[in-house]
Design a protein around this motif. Structure first.
Motif, short mmCIF file in Angstrom:
data_model
loop_
_atom_site.label_atom_id
_atom_site.label_comp_id
_atom_site.label_asym_id
_atom_site.label_seq_id
_atom_site.Cartn_x
_atom_site.Cartn_y
_atom_site.Cartn_z
N LEU A 1 0.80 -1.08 -0.03
CA LEU A 1 0.09 -0.02 -0.01
C LEU A 1 0.78 1.29 0.01
CD1 LEU A 1 -2.90 1.25 0.56
CD2 LEU A 1 -2.45 1.38 2.98
N SER A 2 0.70 2.29 -0.96
CA SER A 2 1.47 3.32 -0.91
C SER A 2 0.84 4.49 -1.76
CB SER A 2 2.60 3.26 -1.87
OG SER A 2 3.37 2.13 -1.34
N PRO A 3 0.96 5.68 -1.22
CA PRO A 3 0.36 6.81 -2.13
C PRO A 3 1.05 7.31 -3.12
CG PRO A 3 1.64 7.56 0.08
CD PRO A 3 1.76 6.20 0.01
N TYR A 4 0.32 7.96 -4.18
CA TYR A 4 0.79 8.43 -5.27
C TYR A 4 0.02 9.58 -5.77
CZ TYR A 4 3.94 4.52 -6.15
OH TYR A 4 4.85 3.67 -5.87
N SER A 5 0.64 10.66 -6.02
CA SER A 5 0.10 11.95 -6.14
C SER A 5 0.02 12.38 -7.67
CB SER A 5 0.36 13.17 -5.23
OG SER A 5 1.61 13.67 -5.57
N PHE A 6 0.90 11.67 -8.32
CA PHE A 6 0.97 11.54 -9.84
C PHE A 6 -0.12 10.62 -10.14
CE2 PHE A 6 5.78 12.59 -10.12
CZ PHE A 6 5.29 14.08 -9.91
N PHE A 7 -1.50 11.12 -9.88
CA PHE A 7 -2.60 10.17 -9.92
C PHE A 7 -3.76 10.99 -10.39
CE2 PHE A 7 -6.58 8.99 -7.52
CZ PHE A 7 -6.70 7.84 -8.16
N SER B 1 5.06 6.14 -11.30
CA SER B 1 5.95 5.94 -10.48
C SER B 1 7.20 6.63 -10.87
CB SER B 1 6.36 4.39 -10.46
OG SER B 1 7.24 4.05 -9.40
N SER B 2 7.82 7.18 -9.86
CA SER B 2 9.12 7.98 -10.34
C SER B 2 10.05 7.12 -9.72
CB SER B 2 9.37 9.27 -9.44
OG SER B 2 8.26 9.98 -9.57
N GLY B 3 10.75 6.25 -10.83
CA GLY B 3 11.48 5.01 -10.58
C GLY B 3 10.72 3.77 -10.40
N ARG B 4 11.22 2.63 -10.42
CA ARG B 4 10.62 1.32 -10.54
C ARG B 4 10.40 1.01 -9.22
NH1 ARG B 4 9.66 -0.95 -15.18
NH2 ARG B 4 9.14 -2.74 -13.92
N LYS B 5 9.07 1.52 -8.36
CA LYS B 5 8.79 1.09 -7.26
C LYS B 5 7.84 -0.11 -6.92
CE LYS B 5 9.23 6.05 -5.73
NZ LYS B 5 8.75 7.23 -5.23
N ASP B 6 7.58 -0.48 -5.84
CA ASP B 6 7.04 -1.85 -5.59
C ASP B 6 5.48 -1.80 -6.07
OD1 ASP B 6 9.14 -2.35 -4.33
OD2 ASP B 6 8.33 -2.15 -2.32
N SER B 7 4.76 -0.71 -6.14
CA SER B 7 3.38 -0.75 -6.54
C SER B 7 3.47 -1.04 -7.93
CB SER B 7 2.76 0.67 -6.40
OG SER B 7 2.88 0.83 -4.92
N LEU B 8 4.51 -0.38 -9.02
CA LEU B 8 4.60 -0.66 -10.17
C LEU B 8 4.76 -2.16 -10.37
CD1 LEU B 8 5.28 0.49 -13.39
CD2 LEU B 8 7.58 0.74 -12.53
C1 LIG Z 1 1.43 11.96 -0.55
C2 LIG Z 1 2.57 11.40 -1.28
C3 LIG Z 1 2.45 11.12 -2.54
C4 LIG Z 1 3.55 10.59 -3.24
N1 LIG Z 1 3.00 10.38 -4.75
C5 LIG Z 1 4.19 9.63 -5.33
C6 LIG Z 1 4.01 9.51 -6.95
O1 LIG Z 1 3.16 10.18 -7.50
N2 LIG Z 1 5.21 8.86 -7.49
C7 LIG Z 1 5.99 8.12 -6.93
O2 LIG Z 1 6.91 7.41 -7.33
N3 LIG Z 1 6.10 8.30 -5.39
C8 LIG Z 1 5.09 9.13 -4.75
N4 LIG Z 1 5.35 9.05 -3.50
C9 LIG Z 1 6.28 8.29 -2.66
C10 LIG Z 1 6.20 6.63 -2.63
O3 LIG Z 1 4.57 6.63 -1.74
C11 LIG Z 1 7.19 6.32 -1.66
O4 LIG Z 1 8.21 6.05 -2.54
C12 LIG Z 1 6.63 4.79 -1.54
O5 LIG Z 1 7.78 4.16 -0.58
C13 LIG Z 1 6.46 4.00 -2.64
O6 LIG Z 1 6.14 2.75 -2.25
P1 LIG Z 1 6.20 1.21 -3.22
O7 LIG Z 1 7.57 1.15 -3.43
O8 LIG Z 1 5.47 0.25 -2.31
O9 LIG Z 1 5.14 1.63 -4.22
C14 LIG Z 1 4.13 9.69 -2.52
C15 LIG Z 1 4.56 9.89 -1.31
C16 LIG Z 1 3.64 10.75 -0.54
C17 LIG Z 1 3.60 10.79 0.90
#
Ligand SMILES: Cc1cc2nc3c(=O)[nH]c(=O)nc-3n(C[C@H](O)[C@H](O)[C@H](O)COP(=O)(O)O)c2cc1C
Length: 204
Positions: free
Chosen positions: A40-46, A60-67
């Motif tokens: 579970l993670s927040p994304y504001s590029f949404f 996702s800015s970089g290859r993150k877990d949600s991606l």
């Molecule tokens: C409010 C908020 C918005 C965020 N928006 C983004 C986003 O749009 N893109 C992104 O890559 N990370 C964003 N982040 C950072 C990710 O939530 C953070 O890197 C997170 O650890 C990613 O989790 P994951 O690897 O489980 O997907 C945001 C963080 C917060 C607190």
């Protein structure tokens, strides 16, 4: 002032770009890995990017877990972030190792989607269950791959807590969203402004 983004010489302590394109809705993305781990993670590029059919996108800015999980399983959920869930939302953004369950980390209840095999936040007042339609690495103006990866999803089902429906509408004031502003800021909504679009005869 003006600055070109190639030099990015804005002369300020922090890049103002994300404060200008603000406030942004927060997609609280729930996924599962192929290994069954929850994320579970927040994304504001949404945002919502289509309505027939209903489409949303997060990037996702970089290859993150949600991606990674959305690619592995082809599904994700987005949970609505109300003001009452601000702290939990923030906790779920911690940079924890792959496989860490941020639902548990943030003290939230994970519910399995009804039509997609991805978890959502039971405490959220609205949830979109989505199937991935496209994942694309955004190209820059030269056509070169960037490290921004957009995940598009078709909304297959929507949950709404009856407590935020009033007069036959999803009542945004009751749902009380928290939006992402620039820097470390968040915004809420002040009283809504109701304004109909102008009508031009002969056009919809
Ligand atoms: C409010 C908020 C918005 C965020 N928006 C983004 C986003 O749009 N893109 C992104 O890559 N990370 C964003 N982040 C950072 C990710 O939530 C953070 O890197 C997170 O650890 C990613 O989790 P994951 O690897 O489980 O997907 C945001 C963080 C917060 C607190």
């Amino acid at each position: 002032m003006f600055y070109d983004t190639a030099s990015n010489a804005h002369g300020m302590a922090h890049d103002p770009f994300k404060a200008i394109v603000a406030p942004r809705p927060i997609g609280w993305i729930g996924t599962k890995g192929r290994d069954g781990s929850q994320n579970l993670s927040p994304y504001s590029f949404f945002n919502a990017v289509g309505d027939h059919p209903k489409m949303v996108m997060f990037s996702s800015s970089g290859r993150k877990d949600s991606l990674r999980n959305a690619e592995e399983t082809g599904v994700f959920t987005t949970s609505f972030v109300s003001r009452s869930l601000l702290m939990q939302m923030s906790q779920s953004s911690a940079a924890v190792p792959y496989g860490t369950d941020e639902f548990a980390l943030a003290g939230l209840t994970a519910m399995d989607g009804r039509v997609v095999d991805a978890p959502y936040v039971a405490e959220a007042v609205a949830v979109l269950e989505c199937r991935v339609t496209m994942v694309t690495t955004l190209p820059d103006i030269e056509g070169a791959a960037t490290d921004s990866h957009a995940v598009f999803g078709q909304v297959m089902g929507i949950h709404i807590d009856e407590r935020v429906i009033s007069n036959g509408r999803f009542d945004l004031a009751l749902a009380d969203p928290i939006l992402r502003a620039g820097y470390m800021d968040y915004a809420g909504i002040s009283p809504l402004i109701e304004l109909a679009r102008p009508r031009v005869s002969g056009r919809g």
